[in-house]
Design a protein around this motif. Structure first.
Motif, PDB file in Angstrom:
ATOM      1  N   LEU B  31       0.839  -1.215   0.000  1.00 29.08           N
ATOM      2  CA  LEU B  31       0.000   0.000   0.000  1.00 29.08           C
ATOM      3  C   LEU B  31       0.871   1.261   0.000  1.00 29.08           C
ATOM      4  N   ASP B  32       2.126   1.114   0.421  1.00 27.04           N
ATOM      5  CA  ASP B  32       3.061   2.255   0.391  1.00 27.04           C
ATOM      6  C   ASP B  32       3.608   2.520  -1.005  1.00 27.04           C
ATOM      7  N   ALA B  62      -5.635 -13.635  -7.947  1.00 27.34           N
ATOM      8  CA  ALA B  62      -6.863 -12.990  -7.464  1.00 27.34           C
ATOM      9  C   ALA B  62      -6.997 -11.562  -7.994  1.00 27.34           C
ATOM     10  N   GLY B  63      -6.039 -11.130  -8.786  1.00 28.70           N
ATOM     11  CA  GLY B  63      -6.111  -9.789  -9.382  1.00 28.70           C
ATOM     12  C   GLY B  63      -5.800  -8.663  -8.410  1.00 28.70           C
ATOM     13  N   ILE B  64      -5.123  -9.005  -7.317  1.00 23.91           N
ATOM     14  CA  ILE B  64      -4.854  -8.014  -6.271  1.00 23.91           C
ATOM     15  C   ILE B  64      -3.503  -7.326  -6.468  1.00 23.91           C
ATOM     16  N   LEU B  65      -2.572  -8.026  -7.069  1.00 21.23           N
ATOM     17  CA  LEU B  65      -1.320  -7.363  -7.424  1.00 21.23           C
ATOM     18  C   LEU B  65      -0.855  -7.759  -8.809  1.00 21.23           C
ATOM     19  N   ILE B  77      12.153  -6.226 -11.567  1.00 23.10           N
ATOM     20  CA  ILE B  77      10.763  -6.681 -11.400  1.00 23.10           C
ATOM     21  C   ILE B  77      10.188  -6.035 -10.150  1.00 23.10           C
ATOM     22  N   GLU B  78       9.060  -5.386 -10.309  1.00 23.85           N
ATOM     23  CA  GLU B  78       8.399  -4.780  -9.155  1.00 23.85           C
ATOM     24  C   GLU B  78       6.991  -5.329  -8.993  1.00 23.85           C
ATOM     25  N   TYR B  79       6.571  -5.407  -7.744  1.00 26.95           N
ATOM     26  CA  TYR B  79       5.220  -5.868  -7.429  1.00 26.95           C
ATOM     27  C   TYR B  79       4.403  -4.667  -7.007  1.00 26.95           C
ATOM     28  N   GLU B  80       3.198  -4.577  -7.550  1.00 24.46           N
ATOM     29  CA  GLU B  80       2.366  -3.400  -7.314  1.00 24.46           C
ATOM     30  C   GLU B  80       0.913  -3.818  -7.116  1.00 24.46           C
ATOM     31  N   LEU B  81       0.229  -3.169  -6.206  1.00 25.63           N
ATOM     32  CA  LEU B  81      -1.193  -3.453  -6.029  1.00 25.63           C
ATOM     33  C   LEU B  81      -1.980  -2.927  -7.228  1.00 25.63           C
ATOM     34  N   THR B  82      -2.992  -3.659  -7.633  1.00 23.97           N
ATOM     35  CA  THR B  82      -3.938  -3.184  -8.644  1.00 23.97           C
ATOM     36  C   THR B  82      -4.948  -2.263  -7.948  1.00 23.97           C
ATOM     37  N   ASP B  83      -5.881  -1.696  -8.710  1.00 19.86           N
ATOM     38  CA  ASP B  83      -6.955  -0.902  -8.091  1.00 19.86           C
ATOM     39  C   ASP B  83      -7.745  -1.770  -7.105  1.00 19.86           C
ATOM     40  N   LYS B  84      -7.978  -3.015  -7.506  1.00 16.20           N
ATOM     41  CA  LYS B  84      -8.690  -3.963  -6.640  1.00 16.20           C
ATOM     42  C   LYS B  84      -7.937  -4.183  -5.329  1.00 16.20           C
TER      43      LYS B  84
END
Lengths: 112, 112
Positions: B31-32, B62-65, B77-84
């Motif tokens: 979330l940061d 689950a479409g969360i990241l 490679i970076e991991y990022e939250l989706t809008d969901k």
């Protein structure tokens, strides 16, 4: 992160508890007020009485609901949320909001 | 109750997903903002890299990241939250509020 580290197990416990099948629905039903076993059972048709008994035990052990026994003939037993149980409402509402917005079932037609 | 009946599986899915060990903390960290594997791993010391990989797969499914691949040398490679995923914040905050208020660990002294 130290604070998160400490909170994490409690946070996970909350989600684990509430993520169990039927638990959310049982709490929702009891948010309307105390109910008898048969009333709750009737309001959640797909759930067996055995399952409801099991969930009651878990939720009672977690301090989320209490069992009130009224010494009538026949004895009357009602299940009621504790303050701790009632305090779950905002969290459950927010999770439900998210689920409604983001987990729309694919078989739902977009009929207007 | 018909509406609750329909919402129940989605509601439970949400709680089941978020109730898994480390999942809440991984989402909190993201979330940061987007982060690399090693950064996330370093922020959650108790969690193995194998576990983090597993959770990433679940949350991606689950479409969360999402995983962003930048064609640099070496590849980034970076991991990022989706809008969901970002939309989970209010729900997570409320569950955390409840957990903080009602699940205080018994070994915590009430020193003022």
């Amino acid at each position: 992160m130290a604070e998160n580290q400490k909170l994490c197990p409690m946070f996970e416990f909350a989600f684990e508890l509430l993520g169990k099948r039927w638990t959310g629905l049982i709490i929702r039903v009891l948010l309307d007020g105390p109910k008898r076993f048969k009333e709750i059972s009737a309001m959640i048709p797909g759930m067996s009485d055995k399952m409801l008994t099991e969930r009651f035990k878990e939720l009672e052990a977690a301090g989320i609901l209490t069992r009130n026994i009224y010494p009538e003939t026949p004895v009357r037993i009602e299940y009621e949320l504790t303050d701790k149980g009632r305090a779950l409402k905002p969290a459950m509402d927010k999770v439900q909001d998210w689920a409604e917005t983001w987990l729309t079932p694919p078989d739902q037609n977009n009929g207007e």
